[in-house]
Write an enzyme that holds these catalytic residues in place. Structure first.
Site, PDB file in Angstrom:
ATOM      1  CG  PHE A 152      -6.942  -0.023   1.431  1.00 25.50           C
ATOM      2  CD1 PHE A 152      -7.752  -0.186   2.373  1.00 25.50           C
ATOM      3  CD2 PHE A 152      -7.356   0.327   0.230  1.00 25.50           C
ATOM      4  CE1 PHE A 152      -9.359  -0.418   1.857  1.00 25.50           C
ATOM      5  CE2 PHE A 152      -8.519   0.187  -0.352  1.00 25.50           C
ATOM      6  CZ  PHE A 152      -9.694  -0.046   0.411  1.00 25.50           C
TER       7      PHE A 152
ATOM      8  CE  LYS B  71       3.570   2.642  -2.690  1.00 23.27           C
ATOM      9  NZ  LYS B  71       2.421   3.016  -1.372  1.00 23.27           N
TER      10      LYS B  71
ATOM     11  CD  GLU C 107      -0.878   5.957  -0.310  1.00 27.22           C
ATOM     12  OE1 GLU C 107      -0.351   4.802  -0.343  1.00 27.22           O
ATOM     13  OE2 GLU C 107      -1.542   6.662  -1.064  1.00 27.22           O
ATOM     14  NE  ARG C 108      -5.746   5.884   0.746  1.00 25.33           N
ATOM     15  CZ  ARG C 108      -6.436   5.342  -0.212  1.00 25.33           C
ATOM     16  NH1 ARG C 108      -7.152   4.402  -0.111  1.00 25.33           N
ATOM     17  NH2 ARG C 108      -6.321   5.744  -1.457  1.00 25.33           N
TER      18      ARG C 108
ATOM     19  CB  CYS D 269      -9.136  -8.685  -4.831  1.00 31.26           C
ATOM     20  SG  CYS D 269      -8.248  -9.936  -4.275  1.00 31.26           S
TER      21      CYS D 269
END
Lengths: 502, 502, 502, 502
Positions: free
Chosen positions: A151, A175, A178-179, A283
């Site tokens: 995300f 993929k 989904e956030r 990160c």
């Protein structure tokens, strides 16, 4: 919330719905549900894989120069639509607009690098490896590759992956998180406007069902993942067990070392951005500052406190805001919990960002102000674990070697940096530290797009980093050809021995 | 057989025994037990790992040029002792002496390549990735690496691995095949004579206990494996699950395509060596010949039969012998079983090598003469499975495309070759075939030492091949350093945005 | 002196005399004539060229690996005969034995690099530069190359050239300095012992007649030269006018900058060797020290004076001697004249090495002790010109920028160095200085053999440096091949337009 | 012709006039004067050089990524304005519009390659060349570079040069052909629209006075030239004598070899375009076809004659026209003279293009129809000299070796090609032929932009080719830095010996 628009998938060049499940997408600045996102079931993911599989033969035969030109065109479109993309990012992720723009620019640089494909795909040619025998290597595409992205950089991290993969001749199934799926999907559509044929890039929104389908389908040759270390490990082990090549980038706990001879003012400025930019949800963020010497610690802390006092927290779209909300209510609770934990573990909370005041209308947003701990020590949870929030801990040591021993003992080895003026300290640190990306007076040493991104230890599973030269190698298979033409009229005898180049 | 000498291990620069278990080592030419080999227990393997771990810091700091020079010196020693090494190989493996010499020469070429280390380890340097910011990459050693190698090339395959690994600055634990351990151990000792410090290379003989220790010990950073596909898969999955980088090379079923325009005489000669050299116990052997057109099949078969009729089978040390024994009694039984199976599956056994006559004194050796099948078809076990014996099957097709479809449908993708005079056929084949190493009129397209070895599909697990440039990349970790020096008197403001190169 | 041995030439694998002229070769430590050297006339040089020309076709077809192995073998022989070679060097050049050994080691490193030829000669391969069109480049040898080398490194500088040239597949004619020809000739003979076929390397001793023959003969494709700038310029212009590729390395006047923060003790030690090692007869020597700040100047001068006081001057073969004689009587007179000139120009002569006492028997040797000037200034001859003797001048400036402006204004740009602890100073200096080889706390920044040697400005004529990657490029010609195979039955129409990759 | 517009120069970001002299620019399709072009005097050229010199410091400090992005933007603008550029080309050069488009596309590919600058400028980094000593190379820009370009590719050849030069950090002065200056100047203006700062690229129109100024001005560091061999030789010798690096590309006489096994139909089609496209005014045109065997000759000639009969000659802007006029009246006379010469030398003129009929209004254009000679032989002027017109000569030989001997004996070695289906013939030819660019079934083997262009023998003076990797090397200077940081408290002794890496 039936009226909300539901975001679907992008398969075979078309926007489609798919899967019966869906979930809410929030605006973290307000806590309001903005829209819904479909969660792909296995069948939907398989349709995406099948589309990519069909598109592969023609795409791998397309000359690299032509593939590269789609990337050049995409770069133009991304620049044209940059403002809209950043709006989508901020709306769903929460980061301030200028930060979204920084993310997008880095993503564009990766598209730019992918546009160098004809140069990047050169193999090695050797005339006369033996008498009248030639040999050369080629870097051929793999087939269908997949990417699973987090995300925190909905534009940039996907752009680390698929542009280079498709420029190398692969087709792709992405993929994203989904956030905050909207910017990712919008960019994928731009790629088709830029000239990508249908099926070359497919996007499926989803959760573990989608991930597991990608990890197990035999048509998927390679998987790139960026996320937390436990999931990275799962992805690496599962994908590897299915015979795929996998690169899985996980968590981090990056230490910044400040030496007594450092330019303290610059170090403080650098640390502010590295610790609190994007709420620390990076990160490559710096959640730990290791001061060499107490005087250094005091000086840096004084500088940090002064700057924190002037920071403005609020919605990412508002002018003058330095830091937006955290991404979700759950994450807000988790980070707040770490702050409490730090206090109970005995660290000294110098600045407490909990309960930060925000402007009217944002009371339900997920805001946490900057937090500053002193006397953080190894063994504390706030030292060991990745918090992914605006929490900076100061660790005090007396020597550079002690600082380096701390870093080397930590399970993560993503990034680190040192602030110093001294060539020898910088050289010793960068040579010996067990970390993959090292900054010398650079707080976030994210390699540029034409180098590669990769942590060491439990920050990366696999042997090749993301993007740059390592990315090219990851998305290609070496083929080595050895060629000899029979000279007319010359006949060789059978040779039963192993051929050497004698 | 209590009087036989027992071969031990080589740890920390010393020959030691270790482990309570041991097993016999046979001379396949006579069936006699020649000596015994100790099987390392976990403690012994851990002692080797510990030795390598201790030796690492000093070795990684040794300039690459000095490490490379040990390899140059080793090359000289290998050339001096070549005859003795080949005697050891033939004595335990069975292959004819000249074939052992071919193997050793290829191994020496890998030592030679490792001696190029200063050139091979160059990183990439970029001045001004941003204003006054520089960035460069380095390829640093990993730490302790391990190699697990098969019986069929006791000199060469270990030399694919550890010379390059140690030239890159790693230390190494090698577990060679327990069937023919003597030459491997002798070469390791030469490396110390050449100047390798104690602990930089350790050799443990052993079986699954040793392998599992190497795969799970956290000090081992990387594992290179060559062997059968089921074990390769196990090694890859197990090592990966323990967070190591792994490259695992497995089985093969290499098809040679002969086109109607090929120089049939040369093709026949090439096939004889590729099918029957070293009894077919090579992962690059050619056990399947795919003839395009029946006329081609007839012509090649006629040539093969004529040459097979003149082949001499016997002990590898005897003058004029073309093919020695298989490696063990068990393997002899297995290969013989495949011949019977082929007959029962309906393939036409044109030449039956079972019961081949050998010279007196060799009656208990594991000799199987050359076997030739016609009308081998997909679906038959002798088509699908790796036999690893002197059994050549002819498959008949009508077009090049049919030949290629067969190859692409097979689970293995190690090597393949085409015999033709036609540039277009060669180009189409080499571009599209799903195999990692392709020969054009070259029956065993083993890449030279300065290219890399790697199959596709289930012939290789991992993303980097063995030796050559891929080997360098496998045995090193990329570190990227970004450097900026604060200009005196210039102070930057905090930047909360993600840094791009704008 | 009729009894002295006369050194001849090495042509077509044989030692021969040639040319009617000859001249004396002296031992500079005693002033005695040791032997004579033949001076090749045009016919002799043409015989050497003809030999190289004949040897070329077979040698260029020899696989690079085999050519490289001759270099590996030569490396061994050089190591075996190192002591003898150094005796020859010292006997004719005068430098101390340990310095001769340093020179030879560097030469051996170049032989080592040449032994990497298979890696170094890889071309670039591109599949599908257009639909079904492939293209690749090769680096093919040129034919006959020539080298002309100076007296100051009779072993090393020739080894910069011909080992790489012949490893790339060329054949070679070397004309070394006629002052100290013995070590060069001995090494050439070792190359044949190592396996070089006759004609691949030829050595002619001589003077301008030999040089001019090499520069004008149409069979010579390339000329590498190292010497003084006026001759370099002549060689470059003359060779270029004859259509050859030429690289001509000329003179130098290397400045060492000492910053106030430098480790003064290390800087002094470094400067002592760089200024007085080999009597300053090195194109990478440091004859000028630029002190930033008067305090720096005082500190360095104090250190230099203390160390100079302990230096021992004498024959290069004597134990404990730091500096030997100059190479010839004429050169001794020339350097002594510069010292007098410096005094008359107003520089302050702190240490006067003229009239240095030497041991009995050496009274006729060409000894000049170390000389140290302070207050040297631009415009003085001892500042502007290359002295090539043991004369160190101190220049005083107040800022780094002033030091850099001085360096950039000088006609030479070979090497330079800076002594500092500060990363920013080092980075600014190395980025901006107009000099080809830069040392940071390294007084003689001669690049290692796997990098390349090359000055800027009037220190190098040509676009490629010596040895290393540039050397490979210099000794090879790029050939680019574009290949397309007509698909059976497919017929294209004539296209009158310029082909682009659309 | 006082009313005609006079084209000036582009200096310091402005269009200016300059110089008192000017000359006419013609439309070769009609013979009419279209405009005039100013011829720069020395002062004007020096103003351009001064502008480039001033612009250099800031431009070389601009990060490569930013410089590269100007090239990306330029690529877009060239695509947008392609039609207009091609109109300008055809109007002044005469080539047909579609051919102008082919030229422009190739030029755009070079701009594209220049946009890869961050990748292309990577240097080599070596950690630990000695204990704690690092070394790396950088490729720094030279300063002011100059380009001198011919009439035949007014868009493409300049784009071979300056985009790469400026992407590498140089500034540039371009002197294009005075015959067809408009498209070149227009493209330069687009570069500024794309973001090039003033002074980074300057264009001066002119003649020998301009050329000589560029060759002698000490601020110009490098010169790239494309033109005829006599001028190339002059430029190379003169520029070299002034200490510049020079690459000078000259003439060609490219032979196409047709083997008996070739696909004759494809060969004929290929030869038609290669011989008559752009009236043969290309240095990669094929003016000589070497047929191996008389049957081959007959078959190819029959095909050529049939196709020539259908060719349409006329103004380059007219629909359906295959070939336009020659560039000038003088050139028309010269080429026509060669046709007469060929007849008188005894070659058989099969097709005579003199007096070709053209459409009304074009009677004064410089039209020459396609000419075809058979039985052309070495020694004839039409064999030896570069005609640069639509004249194809057939040479007959009996073997491939004879064809190769002819090619190798010719003074030029730019391009060549072979038509065959046979892998061995193609391999033997491409390995041994003394020509820099080789086509296998490719008539115009112009390397793609990511490879390099360069002939051998008297087709190229200098050691590096144009554009691609060689271009990068030509436009940069290697700087090698060797770095060591003094360890606190550690003091080394003076070392008088030459440092080796022992």
């Amino acid at each position: 919330m039936p009226n909300k628009h539901t975001i679907g998938h992008f398969i075979d060049g078309e926007l489609i719905s798919g899967g019966e499940r869906a979930q809410d997408v929030y605006n973290p600045a307000t806590g309001a549900v903005e829209r819904r996102v479909a969660l792909a079931d296995k069948t939907t993911v398989e349709a995406a894989i099948a589309s990519a599989h069909r598109a592969f033969p023609a795409w791998r035969n397309t000359p690299p120069l032509k593939r590269a030109r789609v990337m050049s065109k995409l770069k133009q479109l991304l620049e044209q639509h940059a403002e809209h993309i950043c709006q989508l990012i901020t709306n769903e992720h929460g980061k301030v607009l200028s930060d979204a723009m920084g993310e997008l620019q880095r993503g564009i640089e990766n598209v730019e690098y992918a546009s160098y494909a004809p140069e990047l795909l050169k193999g090695e040619h050797s005339r006369n490896v033996g008498p009248a025998i030639d040999s050369w290597s080629e870097f051929q595409p793999l087939g269908v590759a997949a990417g699973i992205t987090p995300f925190n950089f909905p534009a940039m991290v996907p752009l680390w992956m698929w542009p280079l993969a498709v420029a190398c001749g692969n087709t792709f199934v992405l993929k994203p998180s989904e956030r905050d799926p909207s910017s990712t999907l919008f960019i994928a559509q731009l790629a088709f406007e830029a000239g990508l044929p249908p099926g070359v890039l497919n996007v499926v929104n989803g959760d573990k069902e989608a991930v597991d389908t990608l990890l197990s389908d035999p048509r998927v040759q390679a998987v790139s993942f960026v996320g937390s270390t436990p999931v990275a490990e799962y992805v690496y082990a599962t994908g590897s067990a299915h015979g795929k090549r996998v690169q899985a980038l996980g968590g981090a706990k990056n230490h910044a070392v400040v030496m007594p001879d450092a330019d303290i003012g610059n170090a403080v400025n650098a640390l502010m951005g590295a610790a609190f930019g994007s709420c620390g949800e990076r990160c490559m963020a710096v959640p730990l500052m290791v001061a060499v010497g107490d005087a250094t610690a005091e000086a840096v802390i004084a500088g940090l406190k002064a700057q924190i006092a002037t920071m403005k927290v609020g919605p990412g779209t508002a002018a003058g805001v330095d830091m937006g909300p955290l991404v979700t209510r759950q994450h807000f609770d988790k980070v707040s919990g770490y702050v409490a934990q730090g206090v109970s573990e005995g660290a000294l909370l110098l600045v407490d960002g909990r309960g930060v005041a925000v402007e009217p209308g944002c009371e339900d947003g997920y805001y946490l102000g900057p937090c500053l701990f002193d006397h953080v020590k190894p063994g504390m949870k706030i030292y060991q674990e990745e918090i992914f929030g605006p929490v900076l801990g100061v660790v005090r040591v007396q020597t550079l070697q002690q600082a380096m021993d701390l870093i080397d003992a930590h399970e993560y080895g993503n990034g680190t940096c040192i602030f110093t003026r001294d060539g020898e300290a910088a050289r010793y640190f960068s040579d010996h530290i067990q970390v993959g990306m090292v900054g010398i007076n650079v707080p976030l040493p994210v390699p540029v797009a034409y180098h590669s991104f990769g942590g060491w230890k439990r920050s990366l599973f696999g042997d090749l980093g993301a993007y740059g030269p390592d990315g090219v190698r990851f998305y290609t298979r070496r083929k080595t050809i050895t060629q000899r033409w029979p000279a007319s009229g010359v006949q060789e005898k059978a040779v039963f021995n192993f051929p050497s180049n004698q």
